[in-house]
Structures are given as C-alpha cells and as structure tokens.
Design a protein around this motif. Structure first.
Motif, short mmCIF file in Angstrom:
data_model
loop_
_atom_site.label_atom_id
_atom_site.label_comp_id
_atom_site.label_asym_id
_atom_site.label_seq_id
_atom_site.Cartn_x
_atom_site.Cartn_y
_atom_site.Cartn_z
N ALA A 278 0.85 -1.20 0.00
CA ALA A 278 0.00 0.00 0.00
C ALA A 278 0.88 1.24 0.00
CB ALA A 278 -0.90 0.00 1.23
N LYS A 279 0.37 2.30 -0.60
CA LYS A 279 1.10 3.57 -0.63
C LYS A 279 0.28 4.59 0.14
CE LYS A 279 3.43 6.68 -3.93
NZ LYS A 279 2.50 7.78 -4.24
N ILE A 280 0.86 5.08 1.22
CA ILE A 280 0.10 5.96 2.12
C ILE A 280 0.72 7.35 2.18
CG2 ILE A 280 -0.60 3.95 3.52
CD1 ILE A 280 1.38 4.89 5.69
N ARG A 281 0.02 8.24 2.83
CA ARG A 281 0.52 9.59 3.13
C ARG A 281 0.92 9.67 4.60
NH1 ARG A 281 0.48 14.27 -0.49
NH2 ARG A 281 -0.41 13.49 -2.42
N SER A 282 1.48 10.80 5.02
CA SER A 282 1.79 11.00 6.44
C SER A 282 0.51 11.01 7.26
CB SER A 282 2.50 12.34 6.66
OG SER A 282 3.65 12.40 5.89
N GLY A 283 -0.53 11.51 6.68
CA GLY A 283 -1.82 11.61 7.35
C GLY A 283 -2.72 12.47 6.49
N TRP A 284 -3.92 12.74 6.96
CA TRP A 284 -4.83 13.56 6.17
C TRP A 284 -4.41 15.03 6.21
CZ3 TRP A 284 -8.08 13.17 2.37
CH2 TRP A 284 -8.93 14.25 2.10
N ASN A 285 -4.20 15.53 7.42
CA ASN A 285 -3.70 16.90 7.57
C ASN A 285 -2.84 16.97 8.84
OD1 ASN A 285 -5.40 17.14 9.79
ND2 ASN A 285 -7.03 18.13 8.62
N ARG A 286 -2.38 18.17 9.19
CA ARG A 286 -1.42 18.23 10.28
C ARG A 286 -2.05 17.89 11.64
NH1 ARG A 286 -1.15 23.90 12.41
NH2 ARG A 286 -2.79 24.99 11.25
N ILE B 26 -1.69 3.65 10.67
CA ILE B 26 -2.15 2.97 9.44
C ILE B 26 -1.15 1.87 9.03
CG2 ILE B 26 -2.60 3.32 6.95
CD1 ILE B 26 -4.86 4.50 8.55
N ALA B 27 0.13 2.17 9.18
CA ALA B 27 1.16 1.18 8.78
C ALA B 27 1.03 -0.09 9.63
CB ALA B 27 2.55 1.79 8.94
N LYS B 28 0.77 0.08 10.92
CA LYS B 28 0.64 -1.11 11.78
C LYS B 28 -0.59 -1.92 11.38
CE LYS B 28 2.88 0.49 16.02
NZ LYS B 28 2.60 1.21 17.26
N ILE B 29 -1.67 -1.23 11.04
CA ILE B 29 -2.88 -1.95 10.58
C ILE B 29 -2.57 -2.70 9.29
CG2 ILE B 29 -5.22 -1.61 9.65
CD1 ILE B 29 -5.44 0.80 11.62
N LEU B 30 -1.88 -2.04 8.39
CA LEU B 30 -1.54 -2.68 7.11
C LEU B 30 -0.72 -3.95 7.36
CD1 LEU B 30 -0.60 0.51 5.04
CD2 LEU B 30 -2.52 -1.03 4.57
N GLU B 31 0.27 -3.81 8.24
CA GLU B 31 1.12 -4.97 8.55
C GLU B 31 0.29 -6.10 9.18
OE1 GLU B 31 4.22 -4.54 11.65
OE2 GLU B 31 5.52 -5.63 10.27
N ASP B 32 -0.54 -5.75 10.15
CA ASP B 32 -1.37 -6.76 10.83
C ASP B 32 -2.29 -7.48 9.86
OD1 ASP B 32 -0.23 -6.18 13.21
OD2 ASP B 32 -1.87 -4.95 13.98
N TRP C 127 10.58 13.62 6.18
CA TRP C 127 11.13 12.26 6.20
C TRP C 127 11.10 11.62 7.58
CZ3 TRP C 127 16.12 12.95 2.67
CH2 TRP C 127 15.69 13.22 1.36
N LYS C 128 10.88 12.44 8.62
CA LYS C 128 10.81 11.85 9.98
C LYS C 128 9.65 10.86 10.07
CE LYS C 128 12.59 15.85 12.50
NZ LYS C 128 12.05 16.92 11.59
N ILE C 129 8.60 11.12 9.27
CA ILE C 129 7.45 10.22 9.29
C ILE C 129 7.87 8.85 8.72
CG2 ILE C 129 5.07 9.87 8.46
CD1 ILE C 129 5.22 12.33 10.21
N ILE C 130 8.71 8.88 7.69
CA ILE C 130 9.19 7.61 7.10
C ILE C 130 9.99 6.84 8.17
CG2 ILE C 130 10.59 6.55 5.27
CD1 ILE C 130 10.09 9.13 3.59
N ALA C 131 10.85 7.59 8.88
CA ALA C 131 11.67 6.95 9.93
C ALA C 131 10.77 6.35 11.02
CB ALA C 131 12.62 7.98 10.54
N ALA C 132 9.71 7.06 11.38
CA ALA C 132 8.81 6.56 12.44
C ALA C 132 8.09 5.29 11.98
CB ALA C 132 7.80 7.65 12.82
N VAL C 133 7.66 5.28 10.71
CA VAL C 133 6.98 4.08 10.18
C VAL C 133 7.96 2.91 10.15
CG1 VAL C 133 5.90 3.06 8.13
CG2 VAL C 133 5.24 5.36 8.87
N LYS C 134 9.17 3.18 9.71
CA LYS C 134 10.18 2.12 9.62
C LYS C 134 10.42 1.48 11.00
CE LYS C 134 13.54 -0.52 8.39
NZ LYS C 134 13.20 -1.82 7.82
N LYS C 135 10.44 2.33 12.03
CA LYS C 135 10.65 1.83 13.39
C LYS C 135 9.48 0.98 13.88
CE LYS C 135 13.79 4.62 16.10
NZ LYS C 135 13.85 6.07 16.25
N ALA C 136 8.28 1.31 13.36
CA ALA C 136 7.06 0.71 13.92
C ALA C 136 6.68 -0.64 13.30
CB ALA C 136 5.89 1.69 13.74
N VAL C 137 7.21 -0.94 12.09
CA VAL C 137 6.80 -2.19 11.42
C VAL C 137 8.01 -3.02 11.00
CG1 VAL C 137 4.61 -1.22 10.54
CG2 VAL C 137 6.69 -1.08 9.13
#
Ligand SMILES: Cc1cc2nc3c(=O)[nH]c(=O)nc-3n(C[C@H](O)[C@H](O)[C@H](O)COP(=O)(O)O)c2cc1C
Length: 325
Positions: free
Chosen positions: A138-146, A154-160, A183-193
């Motif tokens: 899946a290709k996601i965004r950081s979120g809908w808005n700030r 969302i990444a954890k749900i996708l993985e599960d 890019w901090k959001i990418i780093a946070a997702v990488k750490k979480a899944v």
C-alpha cells in the motif's frame, strides 16, 4: 518480501504517476537502473466493469519487470475482483493507493481519504490479500492533515492485515504535492513495522536518495517528479548507493537520443497520433533548464506534426552543441 528486497538492493523505484508512468516511460526508467516500476493508479471499478481505457493501463511487456500495478477503490469486494484481474495479467505485485488527494478520487471514498478510515483500510487489505497470491503493498501519506498525522497507526494496521510492504509519501494529503516532505514520518513508520518500508518524497538528486536512506533507514527509495525529463537519476542513485562517484547527467548527444528513443517507443506502442499529444510534456521536461530553451519550447508548442518538432529539436541541439564547443 523477496521482490521488494531484491529490487531494493538493485536500485531505486519509479513512483506511480498518473498520465506519466506508462509502458514506454517505465522502460526508459528501467534502462537507466530503475529496479521496480509501478503503473499509474487504475480504477478497481473500471477493471471490474471492463472499461477499455482502464485495460490500456495494464499494458506491459516482458522487459517491463518487476512491475507493480496500482489500483484505487474503496469497496473491498470490488477491489478483490479487480486484483484477480490484475493478477491474471501477470504482474509481480499489487499496490493499493491510499494517498491520492484528487477530488474525483477521494469523493468516491478511495485514495488519501482512506487515511481517515483505519477500519476500512484493514478490511480492504485483508480481503485483497485473500483474493490473490502475489504480494500486496500500500502507498500511504503521512496523514490527512497536520491534525491527523497517523502514518504509523495505518502502517501497523496494514502490517497486521498482511500487507507485504508500505510506501510512505511523507506529505499530508492536504498538502497535495507542495511543501516539503517530512522524512521523519518515514523513519517513524520504519521503526514501527517489520515489513519493508519504501520512502518517497523530494528525491530530486541522487544524493537525496542516500540521505533519505541514512535519515530514515528505509528499505528502498521511490522517485516521482525527479524522474521527469531525467531518467538518468536512477543511474546516479545506483552510483551514489554503491559509493561510486556520481556523474550521471548525459551529454547533449545522449539527451537527444533519449528523447528520440522515448518518442519512438510511445509511437510504436500507442500510435503516432496519441504519442504526438502525450509526448509534448516530455519534450518540455527533457529540455527544461537547457541554454536558450525557451524559444524552442515555445515553438514546439505551436508545431503540429512530429517531423517538424523533431527537425526543430535537432536544430536546437545542433546550436547548443556549437555554443558549447
Ligand atoms: C502528475 C502526478 C501523478 C501522480 N500519480 C500518482 C498515482 O497514480 N498514484 C500514486 O500513488 N501517486 C501518484 N502521484 C504521487 C507520486 O507517486 C509521489 O508520491 C509524489 O509525487 C511524491 O514524490 P516526489 O516528491 O518524488 O515527486 C502522482 C504525482 C504526480 C506529480
């Protein structure tokens, strides 16, 4: 997932780009070192209804591998039917669009608006995974808005739910394509899944890819607008990532040859008439920033046939060559 891991070792990925990442564009990108390419987003509804135009987007060939086909939709059952059609077309993986902010798409409940629907995200991936044997990403965004940065959730749900990899375009949906990617959001997702994470957003130079990998630990990088008029960026990224000197920009002769080859491929695959219309934007991208290009670019916009445009293009490059020698 083997396809993603192997492709990640071999180069950078070409982003799904509506109206752009068609078969000839993907082949051009691959010729320069792109190791995985995606189709543009394809409507799940269109596939199920068997719309001719939608099927055009599935066009591929043996040299166009590995290939990810991206679909968009919001109804899990329709998406399940659509991905079976896609799987039968022989592609390597299916990517689900959860990042498109365009009104026409989000008003149907698809694309980036899914970032606001975590339960539906889970259902879609679950149903789609059960419908096919090939990997589903899946290709996601950081979120809908700030106020709702939820890429990690969302990444954890996708993985599960069984997703095989996630691409993070590190902008909020309401940013569209402007502003800087965080890019901090990418780093946070990488750490979480644990599944592979593909980083996307603002890779304009080969060195940006190295920096993204360094700052986020992402498993692979995906390039979008940085490829427009610059397929050579893939070679630069391969060189940068293998510690070689980055010297990727073509000389004038190579640039002219690339334009002519690309156009020829468009003509062969879609016919002269369609190619004439669709190639104009590529001519503008390929000549952007070259010396005195504005006169040629203006002229190219007025000319109505391929022969005249190619003639003017060759003439423009001849003069450029003379200026430089
Ligand atoms: C013209 C255009 C068309 C796009 N089409 C798609 C698409 O079909 N599917 C998708 O997931 N993203 C699409 N995107 C987003 C890109 O895949 C990518 O996420 C975005 O451009 C950010 O990467 P970049 O900063 O390297 O350009 C599109 C972007 C542009 C500019």
């Amino acid at each position: 997932m083997d396809i993603i891991k192997t492709a990640a070792k071999n180069g950078a990925f070409l982003a799904p780009l509506a109206g752009i990442s068609n078969l000839p564009f993907r082949l051009i990108a691959r010729s320069q070192g792109c190791s995985l390419a995606y189709t543009e987003m394809i409507s799940a509804n269109g596939l199920v209804r068997k719309t001719a135009k939608t099927y055009e987007y599935l066009k591929t060939c043996p040299g166009d591998r590995p290939l990810g086909t991206q679909i968009f939709g919001a109804d899990p059952q329709i998406m399940a039917q659509a991905v079976r059609i896609v799987e039968d077309s022989g592609v390597d993986l299916i990517d689900i669009n959860m990042g498109c902010p365009v009104k026409k798409v989000i008003k149907t409940g698809a694309g980036a608006v899914l970032m606001k629907e975590p339960v539906l995200v889970g259902r879609i991936v679950d149903v789609v995974k059960k419908a096919v044997k090939i990997p589903v990403t899946a290709k996601i965004r950081s979120g809908w808005n700030r106020f709702s940065i939820n890429a990690v959730e969302i990444a954890k749900i996708l993985e599960d739910c069984g997703a095989d990899a996630i691409t993070v375009h590190a902008r909020m949906a309401d940013q569209g394509y402007s502003g800087q990617a965080d890019w901090k959001i990418i780093a946070a997702v990488k750490k979480a899944v644990k599944i592979p994470v593909i980083g996307n957003g603002d890779i304009r130079q080969p060195q940006d890819a190295l920096r993204m990998i360094d700052e986020t630990s992402c498993d692979a990088v995906m390039v979008g607008r940085g490829v427009l008029g610059n397929p050579w960026i893939f070679k630069g990224i391969v060189d940068a990532c293998s510690g070689q000197q980055v010297n990727y920009l073509p000389d004038l002769e190579q640039r002219l040859k690339m334009i002519e080859n690309h156009w020829e491929m468009e003509s062969q695959i879609y016919g002269d008439k369609v190619a004439l219309r669709s190639f104009h934007k590529h001519i503008l991208w390929y000549t952007k920033g070259l010396d005195n290009s504005s006169r040629f670019r203006e002229l190219a916009g007025k000319l109505k046939d391929k022969e005249s445009i190619l003639h003017e293009l060759n003439e423009y490059f001849r003069l450029l060559n003379m200026d430089r020698s």
